[in-house]
Design a protein around this motif. Structure first.
Motif, PDB file in Angstrom:
ATOM      1  N   ARG A  45      35.782  26.464  -0.106  1.00 22.19           N
ATOM      2  CA  ARG A  45      35.576  27.825  -0.614  1.00 22.19           C
ATOM      3  C   ARG A  45      36.109  28.815   0.415  1.00 22.19           C
ATOM      4  O   ARG A  45      36.525  28.431   1.511  1.00 22.19           O
ATOM      5  CB  ARG A  45      34.082  28.080  -0.892  1.00 22.19           C
ATOM      6  N   ASP A  46      36.082  30.111   0.080  1.00 22.25           N
ATOM      7  CA  ASP A  46      36.485  31.130   1.040  1.00 22.25           C
ATOM      8  C   ASP A  46      35.623  31.063   2.294  1.00 22.25           C
ATOM      9  O   ASP A  46      34.422  30.787   2.226  1.00 22.25           O
ATOM     10  CB  ASP A  46      36.338  32.527   0.421  1.00 22.25           C
ATOM     11  N   GLY A  47      36.239  31.324   3.439  1.00 23.03           N
ATOM     12  CA  GLY A  47      35.481  31.336   4.684  1.00 23.03           C
ATOM     13  C   GLY A  47      36.359  31.090   5.886  1.00 23.03           C
ATOM     14  O   GLY A  47      37.572  30.879   5.768  1.00 23.03           O
ATOM     15  N   VAL A  48      35.743  31.127   7.047  1.00 25.51           N
ATOM     16  CA  VAL A  48      36.434  30.845   8.303  1.00 25.51           C
ATOM     17  C   VAL A  48      36.164  29.391   8.678  1.00 25.51           C
ATOM     18  O   VAL A  48      35.011  28.954   8.692  1.00 25.51           O
ATOM     19  CB  VAL A  48      35.960  31.793   9.424  1.00 25.51           C
ATOM     20  N   TYR A  49      37.232  28.658   8.975  1.00 27.65           N
ATOM     21  CA  TYR A  49      37.113  27.231   9.271  1.00 27.65           C
ATOM     22  C   TYR A  49      37.683  26.941  10.658  1.00 27.65           C
ATOM     23  O   TYR A  49      38.762  27.428  11.019  1.00 27.65           O
ATOM     24  CB  TYR A  49      37.843  26.401   8.213  1.00 27.65           C
ATOM     25  N   ASN A  50      36.927  26.153  11.412  1.00 29.90           N
ATOM     26  CA  ASN A  50      37.298  25.813  12.775  1.00 29.90           C
ATOM     27  C   ASN A  50      37.507  24.310  12.902  1.00 29.90           C
ATOM     28  O   ASN A  50      36.755  23.511  12.320  1.00 29.90           O
ATOM     29  CB  ASN A  50      36.193  26.231  13.747  1.00 29.90           C
TER      30      ASN A  50
END
Length: 204
Positions: free
Chosen positions: A158-163
């Motif tokens: 989904r939408d978001g910040v991924y590390n």
């Protein structure tokens, strides 16, 4: 004297086969059914931040370097951050691609990282986020100029910040191109195509 009028049918009416032919042609011109093939859109994302940390230099930051590094001794870990926006549902597939400028035999793992608070110019070994996510892939020896792929579909949903963290237990270090280079890491997001639609067109 006029020539006798030609009779089309036995009773002066057009032949039945002529009617059938005309009806078939009319039906074909009035309705045309098309089922467009479903297509999948692909979005390519560059990292919004990347850097690496090194155990023997715990207070140093390498955020502007043209390469990110991994090593088992001294422990050196690379971090990548991507901002994914615009998804309307789980994508069909997500692949992390990393460019290898120098051949290496060092095995590496890519793992997900939950903590997004780190910054490219502030990250150090002393304040590095915990590597607390699943292992998403492992790669061994690679040749110079090779692009290494890791399937991250189970994480990017989904939408978001991924590390992501790139780690190694090998004592032979390896380097990978950073976002400051001409061949930055990339996240390839394949969106699900729309279902085929039935369109009906009429003659102009």
């Amino acid at each position: 004297r006029r020539p006798p009028r030609r009779r089309i049918g036995t009773n002066g009416m057009p032949n039945r086969s002529v009617f059938l032919l005309i009806a078939t042609l009319l039906a074909g011109s009035l309705l045309a059914f098309t089922a467009p093939r479903a297509s999948a859109a692909v979005t390519t994302l560059n990292p919004v931040a990347d850097s690496y940390v090194q155990a023997d230099l715990p207070g140093s930051n390498f955020g502007t370097a043209a390469a990110v590094k991994v090593d088992g001794s001294p422990v050196t870990v690379s971090y990548l951050k991507f901002d994914v926006q615009g998804l309307t549902g789980a994508p069909a597939g997500v692949t992390l691609k990393v460019f290898v400028p120098v051949a290496t035999t060092t095995a590496i793992n890519v793992r997900s990282v939950a903590d997004s608070s780190w910054t490219e110019t502030g990250l150090t070994f002393a304040n590095r986020p915990a590597i607390d996510g699943a292992t998403l892939g492992t790669r061994g020896a690679v040749t110079r100029g090779q692009v290494v792929d890791f399937d991250t579909s189970t994480v990017v949903i989904r939408d978001g910040v991924y590390n992501f963290a790139i780690v190694s237990t090998s004592s032979d270090g390896a380097s990978y191109a950073s976002r400051e280079s001409d061949t930055p890491p990339r996240l390839i997001v394949t969106l699900r195509g729309r279902a085929p639609l039935l369109s009906i067109s009429s003659p102009v």
